[in-house]
Motif scaffolding. Structure first.
Motif, PDB file in Angstrom:
ATOM      1  N   LEU A 123      -1.728 -11.345  -9.320  1.00  0.00           N
ATOM      2  CA  LEU A 123      -2.863 -12.223  -9.051  1.00  0.00           C
ATOM      3  C   LEU A 123      -3.132 -12.338  -7.556  1.00  0.00           C
ATOM      4  CD1 LEU A 123      -2.250 -15.124 -11.611  1.00  0.00           C
ATOM      5  CD2 LEU A 123      -4.080 -13.426 -11.684  1.00  0.00           C
ATOM      6  N   SER A 124      -2.063 -12.466  -6.764  1.00  0.00           N
ATOM      7  CA  SER A 124      -2.226 -12.623  -5.321  1.00  0.00           C
ATOM      8  C   SER A 124      -2.834 -11.383  -4.684  1.00  0.00           C
ATOM      9  CB  SER A 124      -0.874 -12.941  -4.661  1.00  0.00           C
ATOM     10  OG  SER A 124       0.002 -11.821  -4.727  1.00  0.00           O
ATOM     11  N   LYS A 125      -2.649 -10.212  -5.335  1.00  0.00           N
ATOM     12  CA  LYS A 125      -3.186  -8.957  -4.803  1.00  0.00           C
ATOM     13  C   LYS A 125      -4.478  -8.521  -5.503  1.00  0.00           C
ATOM     14  CE  LYS A 125       1.215  -7.119  -3.147  1.00  0.00           C
ATOM     15  NZ  LYS A 125       2.171  -5.983  -3.187  1.00  0.00           N
ATOM     16  N   ASN A 126      -4.967  -9.390  -6.420  1.00  0.00           N
ATOM     17  CA  ASN A 126      -6.209  -9.110  -7.143  1.00  0.00           C
ATOM     18  C   ASN A 126      -6.173  -7.774  -7.892  1.00  0.00           C
ATOM     19  OD1 ASN A 126      -7.594 -11.495  -6.268  1.00  0.00           O
ATOM     20  ND2 ASN A 126      -7.894 -10.524  -4.277  1.00  0.00           N
ATOM     21  N   ILE A 127      -5.039  -7.483  -8.517  1.00  0.00           N
ATOM     22  CA  ILE A 127      -4.916  -6.232  -9.265  1.00  0.00           C
ATOM     23  C   ILE A 127      -4.732  -6.480 -10.763  1.00  0.00           C
ATOM     24  CG2 ILE A 127      -3.990  -4.927  -7.306  1.00  0.00           C
ATOM     25  CD1 ILE A 127      -1.198  -5.310  -8.438  1.00  0.00           C
ATOM     26  N   ILE A 128      -4.906  -7.736 -11.191  1.00  0.00           N
ATOM     27  CA  ILE A 128      -4.779  -8.069 -12.605  1.00  0.00           C
ATOM     28  C   ILE A 128      -6.150  -8.446 -13.160  1.00  0.00           C
ATOM     29  CG2 ILE A 128      -3.914  -9.811 -14.222  1.00  0.00           C
ATOM     30  CD1 ILE A 128      -1.289  -9.768 -12.898  1.00  0.00           C
ATOM     31  N   ASN A 129      -6.477  -7.927 -14.329  1.00  0.00           N
ATOM     32  CA  ASN A 129      -7.720  -8.258 -15.013  1.00  0.00           C
ATOM     33  C   ASN A 129      -7.584  -9.644 -15.640  1.00  0.00           C
ATOM     34  OD1 ASN A 129      -9.404  -8.396 -17.587  1.00  0.00           O
ATOM     35  ND2 ASN A 129     -10.278  -6.583 -16.580  1.00  0.00           N
ATOM     36  N   TYR A 130      -8.410 -10.597 -15.205  1.00  0.00           N
ATOM     37  CA  TYR A 130      -8.299 -11.977 -15.675  1.00  0.00           C
ATOM     38  C   TYR A 130      -8.533 -12.092 -17.176  1.00  0.00           C
ATOM     39  CZ  TYR A 130      -8.093 -13.860 -10.925  1.00  0.00           C
ATOM     40  OH  TYR A 130      -7.702 -14.172  -9.651  1.00  0.00           O
ATOM     41  N   SER A 131      -9.484 -11.332 -17.678  1.00  0.00           N
ATOM     42  CA  SER A 131      -9.791 -11.408 -19.106  1.00  0.00           C
ATOM     43  C   SER A 131      -8.608 -10.934 -19.944  1.00  0.00           C
ATOM     44  CB  SER A 131     -11.031 -10.569 -19.412  1.00  0.00           C
ATOM     45  OG  SER A 131     -11.301 -10.572 -20.808  1.00  0.00           O
ATOM     46  N   TYR A 134      -6.203 -21.153 -10.054  1.00  0.00           N
ATOM     47  CA  TYR A 134      -4.777 -21.296  -9.727  1.00  0.00           C
ATOM     48  C   TYR A 134      -4.544 -20.982  -8.251  1.00  0.00           C
ATOM     49  CZ  TYR A 134       0.188 -20.185  -9.446  1.00  0.00           C
ATOM     50  OH  TYR A 134       1.505 -20.132  -9.069  1.00  0.00           O
ATOM     51  N   ASN A 135      -3.895 -21.891  -7.578  1.00  0.00           N
ATOM     52  CA  ASN A 135      -3.557 -21.710  -6.165  1.00  0.00           C
ATOM     53  C   ASN A 135      -2.053 -21.494  -6.050  1.00  0.00           C
ATOM     54  OD1 ASN A 135      -6.170 -22.096  -5.023  1.00  0.00           O
ATOM     55  ND2 ASN A 135      -5.964 -24.294  -5.412  1.00  0.00           N
ATOM     56  N   PRO A 136      -1.626 -20.257  -5.882  1.00  0.00           N
ATOM     57  CA  PRO A 136      -0.183 -19.992  -5.774  1.00  0.00           C
ATOM     58  C   PRO A 136       0.386 -20.608  -4.517  1.00  0.00           C
ATOM     59  CG  PRO A 136      -1.426 -18.037  -5.192  1.00  0.00           C
ATOM     60  CD  PRO A 136      -2.422 -19.041  -5.714  1.00  0.00           C
ATOM     61  N   PRO A 137       1.652 -21.029  -4.562  1.00  0.00           N
ATOM     62  CA  PRO A 137       2.285 -21.530  -3.338  1.00  0.00           C
ATOM     63  C   PRO A 137       2.389 -20.409  -2.323  1.00  0.00           C
ATOM     64  CG  PRO A 137       3.905 -21.171  -5.061  1.00  0.00           C
ATOM     65  CD  PRO A 137       2.565 -21.002  -5.704  1.00  0.00           C
ATOM     66  N   ILE A 138       2.555 -20.774  -1.071  1.00  0.00           N
ATOM     67  CA  ILE A 138       2.706 -19.751  -0.037  1.00  0.00           C
ATOM     68  C   ILE A 138       3.918 -18.911  -0.382  1.00  0.00           C
ATOM     69  CG2 ILE A 138       3.139 -19.319   2.399  1.00  0.00           C
ATOM     70  CD1 ILE A 138       1.736 -21.943   3.006  1.00  0.00           C
ATOM     71  N   HIS A 139       3.670 -17.658  -0.633  1.00  0.00           N
ATOM     72  CA  HIS A 139       4.747 -16.792  -1.133  1.00  0.00           C
ATOM     73  C   HIS A 139       5.721 -16.455  -0.020  1.00  0.00           C
ATOM     74  CE1 HIS A 139       6.755 -13.559  -3.281  1.00  0.00           C
ATOM     75  NE2 HIS A 139       6.180 -14.027  -4.357  1.00  0.00           N
ATOM     76  N   ALA A 140       6.988 -16.337  -0.423  1.00  0.00           N
ATOM     77  CA  ALA A 140       8.036 -16.035   0.561  1.00  0.00           C
ATOM     78  C   ALA A 140       7.747 -14.755   1.323  1.00  0.00           C
ATOM     79  CB  ALA A 140       9.392 -15.937  -0.134  1.00  0.00           C
ATOM     80  N   SER A 141       7.112 -13.779   0.655  1.00  0.00           N
ATOM     81  CA  SER A 141       6.869 -12.496   1.305  1.00  0.00           C
ATOM     82  C   SER A 141       5.863 -12.608   2.430  1.00  0.00           C
ATOM     83  CB  SER A 141       6.377 -11.468   0.277  1.00  0.00           C
ATOM     84  OG  SER A 141       5.139 -11.873  -0.274  1.00  0.00           O
ATOM     85  N   ASN A 142       5.058 -13.692   2.431  1.00  0.00           N
ATOM     86  CA  ASN A 142       4.038 -13.852   3.456  1.00  0.00           C
ATOM     87  C   ASN A 142       4.480 -14.750   4.602  1.00  0.00           C
ATOM     88  OD1 ASN A 142       2.187 -12.264   2.002  1.00  0.00           O
ATOM     89  ND2 ASN A 142       1.605 -14.000   0.741  1.00  0.00           N
ATOM     90  N   SER A 143       5.653 -15.353   4.481  1.00  0.00           N
ATOM     91  CA  SER A 143       6.097 -16.272   5.517  1.00  0.00           C
ATOM     92  C   SER A 143       6.478 -15.505   6.776  1.00  0.00           C
ATOM     93  CB  SER A 143       7.296 -17.086   5.028  1.00  0.00           C
ATOM     94  OG  SER A 143       8.447 -16.280   4.948  1.00  0.00           O
ATOM     95  N   VAL A 144       6.315 -16.169   7.912  1.00  0.00           N
ATOM     96  CA  VAL A 144       6.644 -15.551   9.186  1.00  0.00           C
ATOM     97  C   VAL A 144       8.118 -15.169   9.230  1.00  0.00           C
ATOM     98  CG1 VAL A 144       6.765 -15.915  11.677  1.00  0.00           C
ATOM     99  CG2 VAL A 144       4.798 -16.759  10.382  1.00  0.00           C
TER     100      VAL A 144
END
Length: 222
Positions: free
Chosen positions: A22-30, A60-70
């Motif tokens: 979802l965070s990478k917009n690669i999943i079909n919502y339907s 849905y607003n995902p929490p700040i993902h660990a992979s994106n943290s500084v």
């Protein structure tokens, strides 16, 4: 009171791959809405339209993902040397009062040769020895009075030196495991110390596993 939105959040949080997609917009919502519809209807005890689920997914607003943290990006960027050792064997022995003495025997035989790969882990019921296959017969002789539960051969180890503050950043191992899982790489064994992390895989998977870890480091550096 449970709602469609709360059910969607619960399902996503328990399935990290969905959240990643979802965070990478690669999943079909339907398609995803249809997939999780039975789960949501079971939790709410009523029929739910896929359109309502799609709306909840989009909101849905995902929490700040660990992979994106500084901190996470810095840790991945500063991963140290990646070392590969092949031709390894993994022994599993049942724990016993004499196991440590047997362990001491093999240590006496191999400590003079620094080229030998050796790792020992002790669990509650069993212990593992990962060692260069050239020393296989020495292990068998040293542990002749112990109960051998298993042996796996044709294994390779990939060891990664970690930055000293790695334990302060949540999700580091998750990032490594997630990438390996995405590539369909099964881990035979995992061994870690404070600043070193080692995975054991079948020989035919080692090149792919190495590339995954190397790319993870390169992506953080770019």
């Amino acid at each position: 009171m449970k709602t469609i939105a709360s059910c969607v959040e619960e399902i996503i949080l328990t399935q990290p791959f969905i959240e990643e997609g979802l965070s990478k917009n690669i999943i079909n919502y339907s398609a995803l809405a249809e997939h999780i519809q039975p789960l949501i209807e079971k939790r709410l005890h009523k029929t739910v339209k896929t359109g309502a689920i799609m709306m909840a997914l989009r909101r849905y607003n995902p929490p700040i993902h660990a992979s994106n943290s500084v901190k996470m990006q810095r840790i991945l960027k500063n991963l140290g040397d990646i070392t590969v050792r092949s031709n390894l064997s993994d022994f599993t022995f049942q724990n016993s009062p004499t196991l440590i003495r047997s362990h001491a025997k093999i240590l006496d035989l191999i400590t003079i040769d620094r080229s030998i790969f050796y790792a020992f882990t002790r669990g509650i019921l069993e212990s593992n020895i990962i060692i260069s296959s050239s020393e296989k017969e020495k292990v068998i002789a040293s542990f002749t009075n112990e109960t051998q539960l298993d042996i796996q051969e044709n294994l390779s180890a990939i060891s990664i030196n970690l930055p000293h503050d790695n334990s302060t950043v949540p999700g580091l191992y998750y990032q490594l495991f997630k990438r390996l899982a995405w590539e369909g790489i099964a881990l035979h064994e995992v061994v870690s110390t404070t600043n070193e992390f080692t995975i054991l895989v079948k020989d035919f998977l080692v090149d792919r596993a190495f590339s995954v870890i190397k790319n993870l480091k390169n992506e953080a550096s770019s």
